[in-house]
Design an enzyme around this catalytic site. Structure first.
Site, PDB file in Angstrom:
ATOM      1  N   HIS A   1       0.793  -1.230   0.000  1.00 21.06           N
ATOM      2  CA  HIS A   1       0.000   0.000   0.000  1.00 21.06           C
ATOM      3  C   HIS A   1       0.826   1.281   0.000  1.00 21.06           C
ATOM      4  CE1 HIS A   1       0.982  -0.110   4.239  1.00 21.06           C
ATOM      5  NE2 HIS A   1       0.595   1.153   4.321  1.00 21.06           N
TER       6      HIS A   1
HETATM    7  C1  UD1 Z   1      -2.272   5.322   5.980  1.00 27.80           C
HETATM    8  C2  UD1 Z   1      -0.977   5.782   6.648  1.00 27.80           C
HETATM    9  C3  UD1 Z   1       0.077   4.694   6.536  1.00 27.80           C
HETATM   10  C4  UD1 Z   1      -0.437   3.384   7.059  1.00 27.80           C
HETATM   11  C5  UD1 Z   1      -1.724   3.031   6.322  1.00 27.80           C
HETATM   12  C6  UD1 Z   1      -2.314   1.732   6.799  1.00 27.80           C
HETATM   13  C7  UD1 Z   1      -0.483   8.192   6.586  1.00 27.80           C
HETATM   14  C8  UD1 Z   1       0.363   9.216   5.958  1.00 27.80           C
HETATM   15  N1  UD1 Z   1      -0.455   6.966   6.020  1.00 27.80           N
HETATM   16  O1  UD1 Z   1      -1.998   5.204   4.587  1.00 27.80           O
HETATM   17  O2  UD1 Z   1       1.209   5.062   7.295  1.00 27.80           O
HETATM   18  O3  UD1 Z   1       0.541   2.375   6.848  1.00 27.80           O
HETATM   19  O4  UD1 Z   1      -2.666   4.090   6.543  1.00 27.80           O
HETATM   20  O5  UD1 Z   1      -3.394   1.384   5.993  1.00 27.80           O
HETATM   21  O6  UD1 Z   1      -1.128   8.463   7.550  1.00 27.80           O
HETATM   22  N2  UD1 Z   1      -9.428   4.557   1.841  1.00 27.80           N
HETATM   23  C9  UD1 Z   1     -10.627   3.913   1.819  1.00 27.80           C
HETATM   24  N3  UD1 Z   1     -11.175   3.557   3.014  1.00 27.80           N
HETATM   25  C10 UD1 Z   1     -10.599   3.814   4.201  1.00 27.80           C
HETATM   26  C11 UD1 Z   1      -9.362   4.493   4.206  1.00 27.80           C
HETATM   27  C12 UD1 Z   1      -8.792   4.845   3.026  1.00 27.80           C
HETATM   28  O7  UD1 Z   1     -11.195   3.624   0.787  1.00 27.80           O
HETATM   29  O8  UD1 Z   1     -11.156   3.450   5.250  1.00 27.80           O
HETATM   30  C13 UD1 Z   1      -8.791   4.915   0.568  1.00 27.80           C
HETATM   31  C14 UD1 Z   1      -9.044   6.311   0.136  1.00 27.80           C
HETATM   32  O9  UD1 Z   1      -9.273   6.310  -1.233  1.00 27.80           O
HETATM   33  C15 UD1 Z   1      -7.729   7.029   0.424  1.00 27.80           C
HETATM   34  C16 UD1 Z   1      -6.712   5.920   0.302  1.00 27.80           C
HETATM   35  O10 UD1 Z   1      -7.399   4.722   0.687  1.00 27.80           O
HETATM   36  O11 UD1 Z   1      -7.508   8.068  -0.439  1.00 27.80           O
HETATM   37  C17 UD1 Z   1      -5.547   6.125   1.174  1.00 27.80           C
HETATM   38  O12 UD1 Z   1      -5.935   6.322   2.532  1.00 27.80           O
HETATM   39  P1  UD1 Z   1      -5.087   7.248   3.545  1.00 27.80           P
HETATM   40  O13 UD1 Z   1      -5.608   7.105   4.909  1.00 27.80           O
HETATM   41  O14 UD1 Z   1      -4.938   8.588   2.991  1.00 27.80           O
HETATM   42  O15 UD1 Z   1      -3.647   6.627   3.507  1.00 27.80           O
HETATM   43  P2  UD1 Z   1      -3.187   5.125   3.523  1.00 27.80           P
HETATM   44  O16 UD1 Z   1      -2.582   4.827   2.213  1.00 27.80           O
HETATM   45  O17 UD1 Z   1      -4.244   4.200   4.033  1.00 27.80           O
END
Ligand code: UD1
Length: 370
Positions: free
Chosen positions: A218
């Protein structure tokens, strides 16, 4: 005549706001809440920022881990780093003012960690950082920025592995702020390992008694660029010819995989709950990952892990555990795989990864606040 209450009974419990934001935070907070339950001098209050909000990324983990329902959910959701961090700060500030805690406790290195630490410190509230001192020395990683800033402004730095002590010393952190407590993620792993064995996931996937591997990916640096993701998949397809690979796909990665060649022996799954994932991980022949926590969990389980990155902020998993840095190129990943096949590592369990880290965290907090 004896007073009806000893004076200590009149003291209100010490309120600590504990911040949960994203999936890897939840398994660190669950053992802490259990330890706080036997420490009546504390009043822990759970705040969920809503950084992760899907049931599969959040709700399922609360149920699997037995976490309490958050007292506050800031419901920030997904957006750019600046917007997400700013939204968490804006929504957390009134909660902090309303709850008036003695301390704010943040875990890990996600945007919620740094955002809430900043709000608290600016209001003069004591900040506790759990999992302090880890460094990848790669500032292109968003998490590295979050780690550096959070540690720089925290008042109590609770450390999981010895590299963290050294890094904080090198950065000039005052020694009295730093305590080596061990690893809360491993507390959760040991606490739930037995229960995870009754998960039906092996039956559901037809994997009971079979040889298989597990993939998680991820990191933006691995999945956001189609050429990089394609390169990793090319190597993973070769490994899958030898051992079928199961890949629970993070939502960030899901969209990126749409037009990619996956191969028939790489099986895509929805994100898994904690117990199902632990059950699969414990039975895996190999785990290929760019996660931080999974490097630690595989070391604790003695399962070989190839980290699909050029660095790790958790070097103990390489020095003592079962982890190998595999890099992110086709050649480097296959080389690491060949080494793993020819000389598998069993490793040993790092110091203080013994399932008792939460009690040591509470003791360290008591020593400064009580
Ligand atoms: C975040 C953390 C990362 C951690 C990871 C675990 C930061 C900078 N990054 O990254 O350190 O390892 O979480 O998963 O804080 N999304 C969904 N549903 C959700 C959450 C996210 O669909 O419940 C999608 C959204 O499209 C979003 C993307 O996933 O844009 C990324 O989510 P985000 O929380 O921004 O960062 P992660 O890549 O999950």
């Amino acid at each position: 005549m004896k007073a009806p209450f000893e004076s200590s009974h009149l003291k209100p419990p010490i309120r600590i706001l504990c911040i949960a934001g994203a999936r890897p935070n939840f398994m660190k907070l669950a053992p802490l809440f259990r330890a706080f339950a036997s420490a009546p001098e504390f009043d822990p209050v759970l705040v969920h920022t809503g950084q992760h909000y899907d049931d599969k990324m959040s709700g399922q983990f609360f149920r699997d881990l037995g976490l309490p329902t958050p007292a506050h959910n800031l419901e920030v959701g997904s957006s750019s780093h600046a917007q997400q961090t700013a939204d968490i700060m804006k929504r957390f500030e009134p909660v902090l003012l309303q709850e008036a805690p003695r301390a704010v406790l943040v875990v890990g290195d996600v945007n919620s960690t740094v955002a809430c630490a900043l709000v608290a410190q600016k209001l003069g509230v004591f900040v506790i950082h759990v999992e302090a001192g880890l460094r990848s020395f790669d500032r292109s990683m968003p998490e590295e920025i979050n780690r550096l800033v959070t540690d720089a402004i925290s008042d109590l730095l609770l450390v999981t592995e010895e590299s963290g002590l050294q890094n904080l010393k090198n950065e000039g952190a005052a020694v009295e702020k730093v305590v080596f407590v061990g690893n809360l993620m491993i507390d959760s792993l040991y606490f739930h390992l037995e229960r995870s064995k009754s998960s039906q996931i092996l039956e559901n996937l037809g994997l009971r008694g079979q040889r298989f591997g597990l993939i998680t990916l991820h990191r933006p640096s691995n999945v956001d660029d189609p050429a990089q993701l394609g390169e990793l998949l090319r190597a993973l397809r070769v490994i899958a010819d030898d051992v079928p690979l199961y890949f629970p796909v993070h939502p960030r990665t899901r969209a990126r995989l749409q037009d990619m060649e996956i191969g028939s022996r790489i099986h895509l799954l929805e994100p898994l709950g904690y117990l199902d994932f632990v059950c699969l991980m414990a039975q895996s022949t190999i785990v290929l990952t760019d996660s931080g926590g999974i490097q630690e969990e595989t070391t604790a389980l003695s399962v070989p892990c190839l980290t699909l990155r050029g660095n790790t902020e958790r070097p103990i998993t390489i020095q003592e555990g079962t982890n190998r840095l595999a890099g992110t190129s086709y050649e480097s990943v296959l080389n690491a795989w060949k080494q793993t096949v020819s000389s598998p590592r069993t490793g040993k369990i790092p110091k203080l990864w013994d399932g008792q880290a939460a009690e040591r965290c509470v003791a360290a907090i008591r020593a400064v606040l009580a």
